[in-house]
Design an enzyme around this catalytic site. Structure first.
Site, mmCIF file in Angstrom:
data_model
loop_
_atom_site.group_PDB
_atom_site.id
_atom_site.type_symbol
_atom_site.label_atom_id
_atom_site.label_comp_id
_atom_site.label_asym_id
_atom_site.label_seq_id
_atom_site.Cartn_x
_atom_site.Cartn_y
_atom_site.Cartn_z
ATOM 1 N N ASP A 91 -17.857 38.209 1.431
ATOM 2 C CA ASP A 91 -16.608 38.881 1.773
ATOM 3 C C ASP A 91 -16.803 39.554 3.119
ATOM 4 O OD1 ASP A 91 -17.191 42.003 0.968
ATOM 5 O OD2 ASP A 91 -18.082 40.652 -0.514
ATOM 6 N N ASP A 175 -8.335 45.652 -3.741
ATOM 7 C CA ASP A 175 -9.596 46.389 -3.727
ATOM 8 C C ASP A 175 -9.310 47.829 -4.159
ATOM 9 O OD1 ASP A 175 -11.835 47.884 -3.042
ATOM 10 O OD2 ASP A 175 -12.170 46.860 -1.139
ATOM 11 N N GLU A 177 -11.122 51.153 -5.194
ATOM 12 C CA GLU A 177 -12.433 51.805 -5.257
ATOM 13 C C GLU A 177 -12.432 53.261 -4.823
ATOM 14 O OE1 GLU A 177 -15.205 50.794 -1.892
ATOM 15 O OE2 GLU A 177 -14.007 48.942 -1.894
#
Length: 366
Positions: A91, A175, A177
């Site tokens: 990634d 994403d 987080e």
């Protein structure tokens, strides 16, 4: 010099030292037969164990031709071991501005997740280049959005989707987080909103998260019904459980990898798919087929984008056209293919007869 199309997906340039006399003779025959092989047309032939693809392209000036000229470029398939049990990928984001994607593919890595957006306004400055070059190298691609819980979730989803004229071969990723000082309940509500919009607009997404962060959020069990899982758990023998999912699809197992094709210290993320290379291809194929089918009445056939959407809807060419509104050579070839199918004059131009044939094929009343 006119632009050539990208390197064909799944192929790489055939090294000059690997070109035999028979291959050269075949390429010369193609070059001389311009009626059968117009610009950007392709042909395939086996030479012993070598499977070679030839494409007519623009070539730069050389010692024989002092101007840009018509030539033939030879390609060979990227060899992938489909018996491998652990397909791996990377990634990347703007923190990796320099990536040799051909070297990445040649090293055996098969997929890449590429940062597209963050929050409601940021577009990663490397996204367009990484996205195009990873495709040229034949990697499976998924775009990801870095979620900012303080910002409007629906606006973030719309911002992300707006960058995906080419939607890739792997699911879109959220994403998740950081908390950004937002309450856990609000984070979960925002994630749910983002997943719902992207599912309706693109396809079923994937959530990237860490077990410790995700498992601290309330009411996440139902979100697993809306998305697949990409789990980040570095240095473990197996990733820890994540609330809501009984298994993972992708696992980011290290953030200390040294990747051939990306300069710098050994500080790269590396990921595994939960299955074999053959399983990953099946997974990717199912992802691509899950694209929402828009209503043909929404296609504006007076525009290049509308024509591209119509040709993709009718499955005129495979792989699909990039729906980018650019009237490039691939779009012209697809128009010609449709014209042949429809039994009308073949010129690659969307005139009244072609528009009428598209309307008929789409069952649209003019």
């Amino acid at each position: 010099m006119p632009n050539n199309p990208p390197i064909p997906a799944g192929y790489k340039l055939l090294p000059q030292l690997a070109v035999s006399a028979d291959m050269t003779a075949w390429a010369v025959a193609i070059l001389k037969d311009s009626a059968s092989y117009p610009m950007f047309s392709t042909a395939r032939q086996a030479f012993g164990d070598a499977q070679v693809l030839a494409r007519v392209e623009w070539h730069v000036p050389d010692f024989q031709n002092h101007a840009v000229h018509r030539g033939v470029t030879l390609y060979e398939p990227i060899q992938v071991d489909t018996t491998a049990t652990v397909p791996e990928g990377i990634d990347v984001s703007g923190y990796q501005p320099v990536v040799d994607w051909a070297q990445i593919a040649g090293s055996g890595l098969g997929f890449a997740f590429i940062k597209a957006t963050e929050g409601t306004t940021l577009v990663d400055h490397t996204f367009a280049d990484h996205w195009a070059r990873a495709k040229q190298a034949g990697l499976l691609r998924g775009a990801y959005h870095f979620f900012r819980p303080q910002q409007d979730a629906l606006a973030q989803a719309k911002h992300f989707v707006a960058q995906l004229a080419d939607r890739g071969e792997l699911p879109p990723v959220l994403d998740v987080e950081i908390a950004d000082g937002v309450s856990p309940d609000k984070i979960v509500a925002g994630v749910s909103t983002w997943l719902d919009f992207v599912t309706a607009s693109v396809r079923r997404p994937t959530v990237y998260t860490m077990p410790g962060f995700w498992n601290s959020l309330p009411g996440t069990a139902n979100l697993s019904d809306k998305a697949d899982l990409w789990v980040a758990h570095w240095g473990a023998r197996t990733p820890a459980a994540v609330n809501g999912w009984s298994s993972w699809n992708f696992w980011q197992y290290t953030n200390k990898a040294s990747i051939s094709g990306i300069p710098g210290a050994a500080s790269m993320d590396e990921n595994r798919f939960n299955g074999s290379v053959a399983d990953l291809k099946v997974y990717s194929d199912s992802v691509v087929r899950s694209l929402p089918r828009p209503s043909p009445t929404s296609f504006k056939l007076s525009t290049t984008l509308g024509v591209q959407q119509a040709l993709n809807f009718l499955e005129v060419v495979n792989p699909r056209l990039d729906e980018d509104g650019t009237a490039g050579p691939k779009t012209k070839l697809a128009i010609e293919a449709f014209q042949r199918r429809a039994g009308i004059g073949v010129d690659g131009i969307v005139g009244p007869n072609t528009i009428a044939a598209l309307q008929t094929a789409l069952q649209i009343n003019p």
